[in-house]
Design a protein around this motif. Structure first.
Motif, PDB file in Angstrom:
ATOM      1  N   PRO A  10       6.139 -30.204 131.927  1.00  0.00           N
ATOM      2  CA  PRO A  10       4.912 -29.556 131.446  1.00  0.00           C
ATOM      3  C   PRO A  10       4.667 -29.922 129.991  1.00  0.00           C
ATOM      4  O   PRO A  10       5.604 -30.163 129.229  1.00  0.00           O
ATOM      5  N   ALA A  11       3.426 -29.944 129.612  1.00  0.00           N
ATOM      6  CA  ALA A  11       3.059 -30.419 128.274  1.00  0.00           C
ATOM      7  C   ALA A  11       3.292 -29.326 127.230  1.00  0.00           C
ATOM      8  O   ALA A  11       2.362 -28.688 126.750  1.00  0.00           O
ATOM      9  N   LEU A  12       4.575 -29.090 126.890  1.00  0.00           N
ATOM     10  CA  LEU A  12       4.888 -28.170 125.798  1.00  0.00           C
ATOM     11  C   LEU A  12       4.359 -28.771 124.505  1.00  0.00           C
ATOM     12  O   LEU A  12       4.642 -29.911 124.163  1.00  0.00           O
ATOM     13  N   ARG A  13       3.572 -27.987 123.791  1.00  0.00           N
ATOM     14  CA  ARG A  13       2.994 -28.470 122.538  1.00  0.00           C
ATOM     15  C   ARG A  13       3.859 -27.990 121.371  1.00  0.00           C
ATOM     16  O   ARG A  13       4.649 -27.059 121.497  1.00  0.00           O
ATOM     17  N   HIS A  14       3.643 -28.639 120.227  1.00  0.00           N
ATOM     18  CA  HIS A  14       4.451 -28.342 119.050  1.00  0.00           C
ATOM     19  C   HIS A  14       3.539 -28.278 117.837  1.00  0.00           C
ATOM     20  O   HIS A  14       2.600 -29.072 117.703  1.00  0.00           O
ATOM     21  N   GLY A  15       3.814 -27.330 116.944  1.00  0.00           N
ATOM     22  CA  GLY A  15       2.947 -27.179 115.783  1.00  0.00           C
ATOM     23  C   GLY A  15       3.657 -26.467 114.650  1.00  0.00           C
ATOM     24  O   GLY A  15       4.875 -26.280 114.635  1.00  0.00           O
ATOM     25  N   ILE A  16       2.849 -26.039 113.682  1.00  0.00           N
ATOM     26  CA  ILE A  16       3.345 -25.304 112.524  1.00  0.00           C
ATOM     27  C   ILE A  16       2.550 -24.017 112.377  1.00  0.00           C
ATOM     28  O   ILE A  16       1.362 -23.967 112.695  1.00  0.00           O
ATOM     29  N   LEU A 203      -0.221 -15.190 120.076  1.00  0.00           N
ATOM     30  CA  LEU A 203       0.589 -15.781 119.016  1.00  0.00           C
ATOM     31  C   LEU A 203       1.784 -14.862 118.787  1.00  0.00           C
ATOM     32  O   LEU A 203       1.655 -13.832 118.122  1.00  0.00           O
ATOM     33  N   CYS A 204       2.921 -15.215 119.338  1.00  0.00           N
ATOM     34  CA  CYS A 204       4.115 -14.371 119.224  1.00  0.00           C
ATOM     35  C   CYS A 204       4.827 -14.731 117.929  1.00  0.00           C
ATOM     36  O   CYS A 204       5.716 -15.595 117.897  1.00  0.00           O
ATOM     37  N   VAL A 205       4.421 -14.069 116.848  1.00  0.00           N
ATOM     38  CA  VAL A 205       4.799 -14.498 115.506  1.00  0.00           C
ATOM     39  C   VAL A 205       6.235 -14.138 115.145  1.00  0.00           C
ATOM     40  O   VAL A 205       6.764 -14.633 114.154  1.00  0.00           O
ATOM     41  N   ALA A 206       6.875 -13.267 115.940  1.00  0.00           N
ATOM     42  CA  ALA A 206       8.247 -12.848 115.628  1.00  0.00           C
ATOM     43  C   ALA A 206       9.221 -13.274 116.708  1.00  0.00           C
ATOM     44  O   ALA A 206      10.305 -12.692 116.834  1.00  0.00           O
ATOM     45  N   ALA A 207       8.892 -14.317 117.482  1.00  0.00           N
ATOM     46  CA  ALA A 207       9.734 -14.713 118.613  1.00  0.00           C
ATOM     47  C   ALA A 207      11.131 -15.129 118.185  1.00  0.00           C
ATOM     48  O   ALA A 207      12.084 -14.999 118.957  1.00  0.00           O
ATOM     49  N   ARG A 240       1.864 -19.002 122.307  1.00  0.00           N
ATOM     50  CA  ARG A 240       2.603 -19.738 121.273  1.00  0.00           C
ATOM     51  C   ARG A 240       3.725 -18.861 120.736  1.00  0.00           C
ATOM     52  O   ARG A 240       3.517 -17.682 120.441  1.00  0.00           O
ATOM     53  N   LEU A 241       4.913 -19.455 120.572  1.00  0.00           N
ATOM     54  CA  LEU A 241       6.058 -18.747 120.020  1.00  0.00           C
ATOM     55  C   LEU A 241       6.424 -19.362 118.673  1.00  0.00           C
ATOM     56  O   LEU A 241       6.595 -20.577 118.565  1.00  0.00           O
ATOM     57  N   VAL A 242       6.551 -18.515 117.650  1.00  0.00           N
ATOM     58  CA  VAL A 242       6.863 -18.974 116.294  1.00  0.00           C
ATOM     59  C   VAL A 242       8.363 -18.893 116.066  1.00  0.00           C
ATOM     60  O   VAL A 242       9.002 -17.882 116.384  1.00  0.00           O
ATOM     61  N   LEU A 320       5.683 -23.090 117.624  1.00  0.00           N
ATOM     62  CA  LEU A 320       5.146 -23.260 116.273  1.00  0.00           C
ATOM     63  C   LEU A 320       6.285 -23.070 115.279  1.00  0.00           C
ATOM     64  O   LEU A 320       6.911 -22.004 115.236  1.00  0.00           O
ATOM     65  N   LEU A 321       6.579 -24.100 114.506  1.00  0.00           N
ATOM     66  CA  LEU A 321       7.634 -24.016 113.502  1.00  0.00           C
ATOM     67  C   LEU A 321       7.098 -23.306 112.266  1.00  0.00           C
ATOM     68  O   LEU A 321       6.050 -23.681 111.732  1.00  0.00           O
TER      69      LEU A 321
END
Length: 407
Positions: A10-16, A203-207, A240-242, A320-321
Motif C-alpha cells: 500500500p502507498a504509505l506516504r511520508h512527510g513532516i 492528524l494523530c499528533v501524539a502517536a 496521519r501519525l506523527v 509525519l516526522l
C-alpha cells in the motif's frame, strides 16, 4: 521469471509535521529561509506531505500563519503537498479561514490540505480572551460552517463569537469537491468524533507519545462508530501519525547528535505545560529514549516503530516526522536523507522487484554461469578455427591469455 502481482505494498506516504521548534537565540528571519530550504530538500528526496503549524506565543514555534509560509514554500517546490498543521479555528472567523484556504488551493493548483484544531497553546487563547473550556465547542461550530461554505452553501448564522450574513465563497475550489480536511486528534476523543461525523481525515499528533499511542485504537474506533451513525465510512488512507525521529548511521551517533538541542525543546514543552519531567540525575537523552517517545537511532529502528504503529492502528495513510532541531542542521538534513533512502522503500516495497531478480539469479546461478561459460568457450573455439584457416601460428594466437582471464 514469474511476476508477483502483490509485489508492491500500500502507498504509505511520508512527510513532516513542522511547528517548527527553533532556539530563541537564533535569527528568525534567517530561520524562515532555512525552513524553506528544508522543505525543498524534502521535495527533492521524494517526501509527500508537509504540515505547517500555527502558534502565536511561547517563543520557539515561529509560524503565526501557516498559509503565508505555504504560499512561499509552494513556489520553491514541485511535488510535495502542504497542509495547515493546524489552523486553530476558534481564533478565526470561519469565512476568513475558508477564503484563505480556497485561495491557496487555487494558487498552488491543488497542492494543499486543510488541517484544523481547537488550538494547543493556552497562552494563545489567553491573549485572544478565549476560555480554553470553549475552544473545542467553537472548533466544532466553525468546522461545520467551513464545510458548508466549501460545498457552496450560503450561510447565515450568529454565535457568541462570530456573525455571518449570507456568507459565501466567491472563489470555487481548485480541488474537487474541495481540499482535503483533517482534524487534529491527540488523546481526547473530540478529534475522532468530529472526523467521524463529517468523514474527514485525522492528524494523530501524539502517536509517538505513550498516551497518544495508547489512544490510537480507541480514537479510531470512536471515529468509525460515529461515522457509521452519520452514514460515512472512515478512510484509513487519510489518517496521519506523527512521530519524533532522528536517524544516523549508528544508534550511538544518533544519541550524540541529539545532545545538540533535545533538552532545549523538552524545556520549552515543559514551560508550556510540565509533562516531561526528567528524574534528577538522569541523562535527558537516555531518559527520552527509554520512554520510547521518539526514535533516536538507525533506519532499522524507525522501521520497527512504524510496524508497531501498523500493528496498533492497522492501515494508515502517512507517517509525519516531527520537525525539530534536536541535532544541528547538517545532521538533521542527513537524517531525512537516511529516511528517504532506506525507510521509504521498505514500506512501498519499491525494491521488491530488484530483490526478486537477485534471488532468482541466486537460485539459477549454476545454470546461468554454465550457459555463460559455454557461450564464451564456443567463441574461443570459433576464433581458433578461423585463426588456423588463416595460417596463423600458435605464438600469434592471443586466445590462451584471453581464456585464462575469462576463467
Amino acid at each position: 521469471m514469474a511476476t508477483d502481482a502483490t509485489m508492491y505494498g500500500p502507498a504509505l506516504r511520508h512527510g513532516i509535521f513542522m511547528a517548527p521548534f527553533h532556539a530563541m537565540t537564533e535569527n528568525v528571519a534567517l530561520r524562515y529561509q532555512l525552513d524553506f530550504e528544508l522543505i525543498e530538500h524534502l521535495d527533492r528526496l521524494g517526501f509527500h506531505e508537509a504540515w505547517i503549524g500555527e502558534h502565536h506565543s511561547a517563543g520557539m514555534e515561529t509560524i503565526g500563519s501557516p498559509e503565508l509560509f505555504i504560499a512561499a514554500a509552494a513556489e520553491r517546490t514541485k511535488r510535495i503537498r502542504f497542509g495547515t498543521g493546524v489552523v486553530s479555528l476558534p481564533y478565526h472567523n470561519p469565512l476568513m479561514a475558508a477564503d484563505r484556504m480556497i485561495q491557496l488551493d487555487n494558487q498552488t493548483r491543488g497542492r494543499v490540505m486543510f488541517g484544523v484544531g481547537p488550538g494547543l497553546l493556552a497562552s494563545d487563547a489567553f491573549m485572544l480572551g478565549i476560555d480554553p473550556e470553549v475552544q473545542r465547542d467553537r472548533m466544532a461550530e466553525a468546522l461545520d460552517v467551513l464545510l458548508r461554505l466549501f460545498r457552496g452553501e450560503v450561510v447565515t448564522e450568529q454565535t457568541e463569537w462570530y456573525t455571518l450574513r449570507e456568507a459565501a465563497l466567491h472563489l470555487a475550489p481548485y480541488t474537487y469537491p474541495h481540499p482535503e480536511v483533517c482534524v487534529a486528534s491527540a488523546v481526547t476523543p473530540s478529534g475522532g468524533r468530529l472526523a467521524g461525523k463529517y468523514g474527514l481525515g485525522m492528524l494523530c499528533v501524539a502517536a509517538g507519545e505513550t498516551a497518544g499511542f495508547d489512544a490510537l485504537g480507541v480514537n479510531w474506533g470512536i471515529a468509525n462508530e460515529v461515522a457509521a451513525e452519520h452514514g460515512h465510512e472512515m478512510d484509513p488512507s487519510r489518517v496521519r501519525l506523527v512521530l519524533g525521529v532522528h536517524l544516523a548511521a549508528t544508534r550511538e551517533q544518533a544519541r550524540q547528535d541529539v545532545r545538540f538541542g533535545l533538552k532545549e525543546q523538552i524545556d520549552y514543552l515543559n514551560n508550556n505545560m510540565p509533562r516531561l519531567v526528567v528524574p534528577d540525575g538522569q541523562d535527558t537523552v537516555d531518559w527520552y529514549i527509554e520512554r520510547r517517545t521518539a526514535v533516536i537511532g538507525t533506519p532499522d529502528d524507525v522501521i520497527e516503530r512504524i510496524e508497531r504503529l501498523q500493528e496498533k492502528h492497522g492501515q494508515f495513510g502517512a507517517v509525519l516526522l516531527l520537525g525539530h532541531d534536536w541535532a544541528d542542521r547538517e545532521q538533521t538534513m542527513k537524517s531525512f536523507e537516511l529516511y528517504a533512502r532506506y525507510v521509504m522503500p521498505h514500506f512501498d516495497r519499491s525494491n521488491a522487484a530488484r530483490r526478486n531478480s537477485y534471488e532468482w539469479v541466486t537460485r539459477n546461478q549454476a545454470e546461468l554461469s554454465g550457459k555463460r561459460e559455454a557461450a564464451a568457450q564456443n567463441m574461443f573455439r570459433r576464433h581458433e578455427a578461423e585463426w588456423a584457416q588463416r595460417g596463423k601460428t600458435s605464438a600469434e594466437r592471443p586466445s590462451d591469455g584471453l581464456e585464462a582471464t575469462f576463467n
